[in-house]
Scaffold this active site. Structure first.
Site, PDB file in Angstrom:
ATOM      1  N   ASN A  10       0.869  -1.180   0.000  1.00 11.93           N
ATOM      2  CA  ASN A  10       0.000   0.000   0.000  1.00 11.93           C
ATOM      3  C   ASN A  10       0.906   1.230   0.000  1.00 11.93           C
ATOM      4  O   ASN A  10       1.519   1.543   1.018  1.00 11.93           O
ATOM      5  CB  ASN A  10      -0.884  -0.030   1.256  1.00 11.93           C
ATOM      6  CG  ASN A  10      -1.660   1.253   1.453  1.00 11.93           C
ATOM      7  OD1 ASN A  10      -1.794   2.059   0.532  1.00 11.93           O
ATOM      8  ND2 ASN A  10      -2.174   1.443   2.663  1.00 11.93           N
ATOM      9  N   TRP A  11       0.976   1.881  -1.157  1.00 11.87           N
ATOM     10  CA  TRP A  11       1.900   3.021  -1.274  1.00 11.87           C
ATOM     11  C   TRP A  11       1.365   4.285  -0.601  1.00 11.87           C
ATOM     12  O   TRP A  11       2.077   5.272  -0.486  1.00 11.87           O
ATOM     13  CB  TRP A  11       2.172   3.298  -2.763  1.00 11.87           C
ATOM     14  CG  TRP A  11       3.269   2.443  -3.321  1.00 11.87           C
ATOM     15  CD1 TRP A  11       3.751   1.286  -2.800  1.00 11.87           C
ATOM     16  CD2 TRP A  11       4.020   2.689  -4.522  1.00 11.87           C
ATOM     17  NE1 TRP A  11       4.758   0.790  -3.592  1.00 11.87           N
ATOM     18  CE2 TRP A  11       4.944   1.631  -4.658  1.00 11.87           C
ATOM     19  CE3 TRP A  11       4.008   3.688  -5.499  1.00 11.87           C
ATOM     20  CZ2 TRP A  11       5.848   1.553  -5.726  1.00 11.87           C
ATOM     21  CZ3 TRP A  11       4.891   3.611  -6.561  1.00 11.87           C
ATOM     22  CH2 TRP A  11       5.799   2.557  -6.671  1.00 11.87           C
ATOM     23  N   LYS A  12       0.100   4.293  -0.232  1.00 11.06           N
ATOM     24  CA  LYS A  12      -0.514   5.498   0.370  1.00 11.06           C
ATOM     25  C   LYS A  12      -0.266   6.705  -0.543  1.00 11.06           C
ATOM     26  O   LYS A  12      -0.238   6.545  -1.758  1.00 11.06           O
ATOM     27  CB  LYS A  12       0.025   5.722   1.788  1.00 11.06           C
ATOM     28  CG  LYS A  12      -0.007   4.450   2.634  1.00 11.06           C
ATOM     29  CD  LYS A  12       0.254   4.715   4.068  1.00 11.06           C
ATOM     30  CE  LYS A  12       0.328   3.396   4.809  1.00 11.06           C
ATOM     31  NZ  LYS A  12       0.312   3.552   6.249  1.00 11.06           N
ATOM     32  N   HIS A  93      -9.387   1.209   5.071  1.00  6.23           N
ATOM     33  CA  HIS A  93      -8.103   1.411   5.759  1.00  6.23           C
ATOM     34  C   HIS A  93      -8.316   2.344   6.947  1.00  6.23           C
ATOM     35  O   HIS A  93      -9.087   3.302   6.868  1.00  6.23           O
ATOM     36  CB  HIS A  93      -7.067   1.992   4.793  1.00  6.23           C
ATOM     37  CG  HIS A  93      -5.678   1.926   5.339  1.00  6.23           C
ATOM     38  ND1 HIS A  93      -5.227   2.816   6.290  1.00  6.23           N
ATOM     39  CD2 HIS A  93      -4.663   1.072   5.110  1.00  6.23           C
ATOM     40  CE1 HIS A  93      -3.977   2.492   6.600  1.00  6.23           C
ATOM     41  NE2 HIS A  93      -3.614   1.443   5.901  1.00  6.23           N
ATOM     42  N   GLU A  95      -6.609   4.657   8.117  1.00  7.00           N
ATOM     43  CA  GLU A  95      -6.329   6.084   7.894  1.00  7.00           C
ATOM     44  C   GLU A  95      -7.554   6.782   7.328  1.00  7.00           C
ATOM     45  O   GLU A  95      -7.763   7.975   7.572  1.00  7.00           O
ATOM     46  CB  GLU A  95      -5.102   6.231   6.975  1.00  7.00           C
ATOM     47  CG  GLU A  95      -3.822   5.940   7.753  1.00  7.00           C
ATOM     48  CD  GLU A  95      -2.647   5.488   6.919  1.00  7.00           C
ATOM     49  OE1 GLU A  95      -2.680   5.602   5.687  1.00  7.00           O
ATOM     50  OE2 GLU A  95      -1.680   4.988   7.536  1.00  7.00           O
ATOM     51  N   GLU A 164      -5.294  -4.986  10.821  1.00  6.25           N
ATOM     52  CA  GLU A 164      -4.254  -3.979  10.980  1.00  6.25           C
ATOM     53  C   GLU A 164      -4.489  -3.187  12.265  1.00  6.25           C
ATOM     54  O   GLU A 164      -5.277  -2.219  12.267  1.00  6.25           O
ATOM     55  CB  GLU A 164      -4.268  -3.011   9.791  1.00  6.25           C
ATOM     56  CG  GLU A 164      -4.014  -3.642   8.462  1.00  6.25           C
ATOM     57  CD  GLU A 164      -3.420  -2.653   7.475  1.00  6.25           C
ATOM     58  OE1 GLU A 164      -2.358  -2.945   6.923  1.00  6.25           O
ATOM     59  OE2 GLU A 164      -3.998  -1.565   7.292  1.00  6.25           O
ATOM     60  N   GLY A 170       2.897   1.813  10.815  1.00  7.79           N
ATOM     61  CA  GLY A 170       3.959   2.815  10.658  1.00  7.79           C
ATOM     62  C   GLY A 170       4.704   3.143  11.937  1.00  7.79           C
ATOM     63  O   GLY A 170       5.421   4.142  11.999  1.00  7.79           O
ATOM     64  N   SER A 209       3.562  -2.586  10.315  1.00  9.87           N
ATOM     65  CA  SER A 209       5.016  -2.668  10.530  1.00  9.87           C
ATOM     66  C   SER A 209       5.626  -4.007  10.123  1.00  9.87           C
ATOM     67  O   SER A 209       6.559  -4.488  10.761  1.00  9.87           O
ATOM     68  CB  SER A 209       5.361  -2.336  11.992  1.00  9.87           C
ATOM     69  OG  SER A 209       4.993  -1.001  12.288  1.00  9.87           O
TER      70      SER A 209
HETATM   71  C1  PEP Z   1      -0.709   0.044   6.160  1.00  3.19           C
HETATM   72  O1  PEP Z   1      -0.813   1.253   6.119  1.00  3.19           O
HETATM   73  O2  PEP Z   1      -1.584  -0.665   5.643  1.00  3.19           O
HETATM   74  C2  PEP Z   1       0.461  -0.517   6.826  1.00  3.19           C
HETATM   75  C3  PEP Z   1       0.402  -1.765   7.197  1.00  3.19           C
HETATM   76  O3  PEP Z   1       1.529   0.308   7.036  1.00  3.19           O
HETATM   77  P1  PEP Z   1       2.971  -0.086   7.620  1.00  3.19           P
HETATM   78  O4  PEP Z   1       3.388  -1.374   6.976  1.00  3.19           O
HETATM   79  O5  PEP Z   1       3.858   1.058   7.230  1.00  3.19           O
HETATM   80  O6  PEP Z   1       2.821  -0.234   9.095  1.00  3.19           O
END
Ligand code: PEP
Length: 252
Positions: A10-12, A93, A95, A164, A170, A209
């Site tokens: 997931n590049w966001k 997600h 976010e 998640e 992150g 992470s």
């Molecule tokens: C995500 O945003 O879906 C995610 C898992 O981010 P990260 O791997 O950076 O924790």
């Protein structure tokens, strides 16, 4: 892992044309790793270019609107991302749930529209640190999932759930293997209650992470069918060790 593992990046809100080489790198290297399903969810602006740069590779969107079309300035619909070449989308997600106030009902509508259009769909759920501290994580995530799941799934094979924990995204923090296993078990129960035998083909990914250094341990957890990866998906050199760890888990 009992199912063919699925590792999605997931590049966001990262990536312009200059980063397309990372997509090409991942797509070429994954051709030699058929035991893992690999995808990159890029910004909507890059979908068409990423598809052209990596024919046959699975490119996804990061979100779609919960309505099929209409007066929603700045939003993109399921049909639009599909038209751009996406074969997959993330929905729900944290976010978007946390920062944009997206509701379970909206997430459910997005998932229904996406699956009806034949897109693979990764539906995200996860608890906050406060919920985890109160010991209610299993119940809260089960409720969130029940409210976010499509009532009908025309093709369960198209649906994946990503667990998640918000506090792990992150941050470099990862739940214990026991906590991940317990949550995946609970999610599996909810899926079975909802879809019966149809639940068997639904993958449950872990996200938060995941890195090359911890992927092997995470993929070894019972009930983990793959990963949704944020930060470590931006560079092929960080992402590919995760894909290789998933492949090693299949052979183990
Ligand atoms: C995500 O945003 O879906 C995610 C898992 O981010 P990260 O791997 O950076 O924790």
């Amino acid at each position: 892992m009992a199912k063919r593992p699925f590792v999605a990046g997931n590049w966001k809100m990262h990536g312009t044309r200059a980063e397309l080489g990372q997509v090409t790198h991942v797509s070429i290297e994954t051709e030699t790793i058929p035991e893992v399903l690999v995808a990159l969810c890029v910004p909507a602006t890059l979908i068409t270019r990423a598809v052209s740069a990596s024919p046959g590779f699975l490119i996804g969107a990061q979100d779609v609107h919960h309505e099929a079309k209409g007066a929603f300035t700045g939003s993109v619909s399921v049909k639009m991302v599909k038209d751009a070449g996406a074969k997959l989308t993330i929905v729900g997600h944290s976010e978007r749930r946390e920062m944009l106030g997206e509701t379970d009902a909206q997430v459910r509508a997005k998932a229904e529209l996406a699956i009806d259009e034949g897109l693979k769909t990764i539906l995200c759920v996860g608890e906050s640190d406060k919920v985890r501290e109160t010991g209610q994580a299993l119940n809260v995530v089960a409720q969130q999932l029940e409210a976010s799941l499509p009532d009908r799934v025309t093709a369960p094979i198209h649906l994946s759930i990503a667990y998640e924990p918000i506090w792990a995204i992150g941050t470099g923090k990862v739940p214990s293997t026991g906590d991940i296993g317990a949550m995946h078990g609970r999610i599996r129960q909810v899926l079975e209650q909802r879809y019966g035998d149809g639940a068997a083909s639904i993958r449950i990914l872990y996200g938060g992470s995941v890195k090359g250094s911890n992927a092997k341990e995470i993929f070894a957890i019972d009930g983990v069918d793959g990963a949704l990866v944020g930060g470590a998906s931006l560079e092929a050199d960080d992402f590919m060790p995760i894909v290789h760890a998933a492949a090693a888990g299949v052979k183990a």
